[in-house]
Design a protein around this motif. Structure first.
Motif, PDB file in Angstrom:
ATOM      1  N   THR A  28     -91.320  66.407 -57.316  1.00  0.00           N
ATOM      2  CA  THR A  28     -91.354  65.250 -56.414  1.00  0.00           C
ATOM      3  C   THR A  28     -90.863  64.015 -57.155  1.00  0.00           C
ATOM      4  OG1 THR A  28     -93.208  66.142 -55.130  1.00  0.00           O
ATOM      5  CG2 THR A  28     -92.815  63.779 -54.967  1.00  0.00           C
ATOM      6  N   LYS A  45     -90.022  59.229 -61.401  1.00  0.00           N
ATOM      7  CA  LYS A  45     -90.876  60.392 -61.196  1.00  0.00           C
ATOM      8  C   LYS A  45     -92.312  59.893 -61.207  1.00  0.00           C
ATOM      9  CE  LYS A  45     -91.769  65.126 -62.589  1.00  0.00           C
ATOM     10  NZ  LYS A  45     -91.370  66.261 -63.437  1.00  0.00           N
ATOM     11  N   PRO A  46     -92.984  59.930 -60.043  1.00  0.00           N
ATOM     12  CA  PRO A  46     -94.327  59.355 -59.954  1.00  0.00           C
ATOM     13  C   PRO A  46     -95.352  60.103 -60.797  1.00  0.00           C
ATOM     14  CG  PRO A  46     -93.378  59.758 -57.773  1.00  0.00           C
ATOM     15  CD  PRO A  46     -92.527  60.479 -58.767  1.00  0.00           C
ATOM     16  N   SER A  81     -84.758  59.152 -46.540  1.00  0.00           N
ATOM     17  CA  SER A  81     -85.995  58.952 -47.301  1.00  0.00           C
ATOM     18  C   SER A  81     -86.506  57.513 -47.277  1.00  0.00           C
ATOM     19  CB  SER A  81     -85.787  59.367 -48.764  1.00  0.00           C
ATOM     20  OG  SER A  81     -84.885  58.481 -49.408  1.00  0.00           O
ATOM     21  N   GLN A 129     -89.282  58.994 -51.110  1.00  0.00           N
ATOM     22  CA  GLN A 129     -89.834  60.205 -51.740  1.00  0.00           C
ATOM     23  C   GLN A 129     -89.181  61.485 -51.248  1.00  0.00           C
ATOM     24  OE1 GLN A 129     -94.085  60.201 -52.476  1.00  0.00           O
ATOM     25  NE2 GLN A 129     -94.261  62.292 -51.737  1.00  0.00           N
ATOM     26  N   ARG A 177     -89.103  59.792 -56.457  1.00  0.00           N
ATOM     27  CA  ARG A 177     -88.744  58.712 -55.530  1.00  0.00           C
ATOM     28  C   ARG A 177     -87.405  58.143 -55.980  1.00  0.00           C
ATOM     29  NH1 ARG A 177     -94.555  56.898 -55.495  1.00  0.00           N
ATOM     30  NH2 ARG A 177     -95.397  57.689 -53.542  1.00  0.00           N
ATOM     31  N   LEU A 216     -98.894  59.490 -56.791  1.00  0.00           N
ATOM     32  CA  LEU A 216     -98.605  60.444 -55.718  1.00  0.00           C
ATOM     33  C   LEU A 216     -99.833  60.777 -54.881  1.00  0.00           C
ATOM     34  CD1 LEU A 216     -96.251  63.298 -56.956  1.00  0.00           C
ATOM     35  CD2 LEU A 216     -95.851  61.662 -55.133  1.00  0.00           C
ATOM     36  N   THR A 260     -89.528  65.819 -52.120  1.00  0.00           N
ATOM     37  CA  THR A 260     -89.999  66.987 -52.867  1.00  0.00           C
ATOM     38  C   THR A 260     -88.899  68.020 -52.720  1.00  0.00           C
ATOM     39  OG1 THR A 260     -92.345  66.526 -52.502  1.00  0.00           O
ATOM     40  CG2 THR A 260     -91.743  68.794 -53.053  1.00  0.00           C
ATOM     41  N   SER A 300     -90.718  55.987 -48.222  1.00  0.00           N
ATOM     42  CA  SER A 300     -90.851  55.311 -49.514  1.00  0.00           C
ATOM     43  C   SER A 300     -89.945  55.910 -50.570  1.00  0.00           C
ATOM     44  CB  SER A 300     -92.309  55.351 -49.999  1.00  0.00           C
ATOM     45  OG  SER A 300     -93.175  54.799 -49.040  1.00  0.00           O
ATOM     46  N   LYS A 318     -92.354  52.148 -53.777  1.00  0.00           N
ATOM     47  CA  LYS A 318     -92.404  52.470 -52.351  1.00  0.00           C
ATOM     48  C   LYS A 318     -91.868  51.308 -51.516  1.00  0.00           C
ATOM     49  CE  LYS A 318     -96.791  53.417 -52.525  1.00  0.00           C
ATOM     50  NZ  LYS A 318     -98.153  53.804 -52.111  1.00  0.00           N
ATOM     51  N   SER A 331    -100.085  59.748 -51.194  1.00  0.00           N
ATOM     52  CA  SER A 331     -99.109  60.384 -50.298  1.00  0.00           C
ATOM     53  C   SER A 331     -99.417  61.856 -50.070  1.00  0.00           C
ATOM     54  CB  SER A 331     -97.692  60.234 -50.863  1.00  0.00           C
ATOM     55  OG  SER A 331     -97.548  60.978 -52.062  1.00  0.00           O
TER      56      SER A 331
END
Length: 336
Positions: free
Chosen positions: A191, A289-290, A245, A251, A193, A295, A253, A249, A233, A298
């Motif tokens: 995942t 990369k959160p 996307s 994001q 962003r 994460l 996956t 925000s 975000k 979310s």
């Protein structure tokens, strides 16, 4: 995602806001396809789900560059594609009907204001389109009439209300969050962003060099905001030019092979908390990369959805909710 009926219901409620609510139609032996828990799946309801499945399957085919005519004459896992669509529609209609039954058992009802709102938005849409055009589009998409759709829209809204109330009762545990995070972060799934600053024009061709230089400068400026601790975000909603996307925000996956190479390579090599800029044919991607804590929020919707879906799946295992086909009517329905 499993049990797509839940997604369809959510989507249909939004469609219902665009147009069509209130008349009742009667079920005889000739216009119901099956029963679930003693409740009839009307021919109109089944056609609605079949139309939704058909549209979804065709969209998948066209997106991958395939031919829909050839697809409908092919087999999926050894099963005729048309029969596969009919089976999926029946499964989703079963889930819908179970939730409808449960809504009634739990005394979930639509308020008069809710019904009036559905009716008004639908009637307004029909009026703006013209009755004949509305009938034509519904017939083409779902094989149903305006009046049939009115009833379906009302019932789907009731199911959506029940779903919402039941999902509010589900509170994920810390273990649930950790398992969801681990599922989203693996050797084959990650995942990230991103904020896209596009270098492509509306004609899908590369912008002139001076415009590309401006895009690079803008990407650098946004990247500095991210490095300074800006909320990724909110920055994605403000700056990203990726419609796929932006409202999520930024994001994604993703699994391997789903994105362009540069985007994928960075996503799978980065560590939680890493940031960077990636250049692809689409433009400059400001990446992050959160970390787990970033994460976690979310992940809640995904966890609650999965738990609710599991509850519905358990109901489907109960013999009293078995699908009993009205075989003659079922066989008469043709996927075209």
């Amino acid at each position: 995602m499993k049990n797509k009926v839940l997604l369809i219901i959510a989507a249909v409620v939004l469609v219902a806001a665009l147009g069509i609510g209130g008349a009742v139609y009667w079920s005889s032996s000739n216009n119901y396809v099956a029963t679930v828990g003693g409740e009839k799946i009307t021919k109109a309801e089944y056609n609605f789900f079949l139309g939704s499945i058909k549209n979804e399957m065709e969209q998948t085919v066209t997106t991958s560059g395939g031919d829909t005519n050839a697809f409908w004459n092919s087999k999926i896992d050894g099963v005729d594609a048309k029969e596969k669509a009919k089976t999926r529609a029946l499964e989703e209609a079963q889930s819908y009907k179970i939730q409808q039954i449960k809504a009634k058992e739990n005394n979930v009802k639509l308020e008069k204001t809710e019904v009036d709102s559905i009716n008004k938005s639908i009637d307004d849409s029909v009026k703006s389109m013209g009755r004949a055009e509305a009938e034509k589009q519904l017939k083409q998409l779902y094989g149903i009439t305006v009046n049939e759709y009115k009833t379906i829209a009302r019932d789907l809204t009731l199911v959506q209300k029940y779903m919402s109330q039941e999902q509010q009762k589900i509170e994920p545990t810390e273990d649930d969050y950790k398992k969801a995070y681990e599922s989203a972060e693996s050797a084959d799934k990650v995942t990230v962003r991103h904020i896209l600053i596009s270098t492509m024009g509306e004609d899908k061709k590369p912008l002139p060099e001076d415009k590309q230089a401006e895009a690079k400068k803008k990407a650098d400026e946004v990247f500095e905001k991210v490095k300074a601790g800006g909320d990724m975000k909110e920055l994605a909603k403000q700056y990203s030019e990726d419609p796929g996307s932006k409202e999520k925000s930024g994001q994604y996956t993703l699994g391997r092979g789903e994105m362009v190479k540069e985007f994928e390579d960075w996503s799978f090599s980065a560590k939680p908390g890493d940031t960077g800029i990636v250049k692809t044919e689409y433009g400059y991607h400001v990446m992050k990369k959160p970390k787990y804590d970033e994460l976690k929020e979310s992940l809640k919707g995904e966890i609650v959805y999965a738990k609710y879906t599991a509850i519905v799946d358990e109901y489907k295992k109960d013999a009293k909710y078995n699908v009993v086909k009205n075989q003659k009517v079922y066989d008469s329905i043709v996927v075209i």
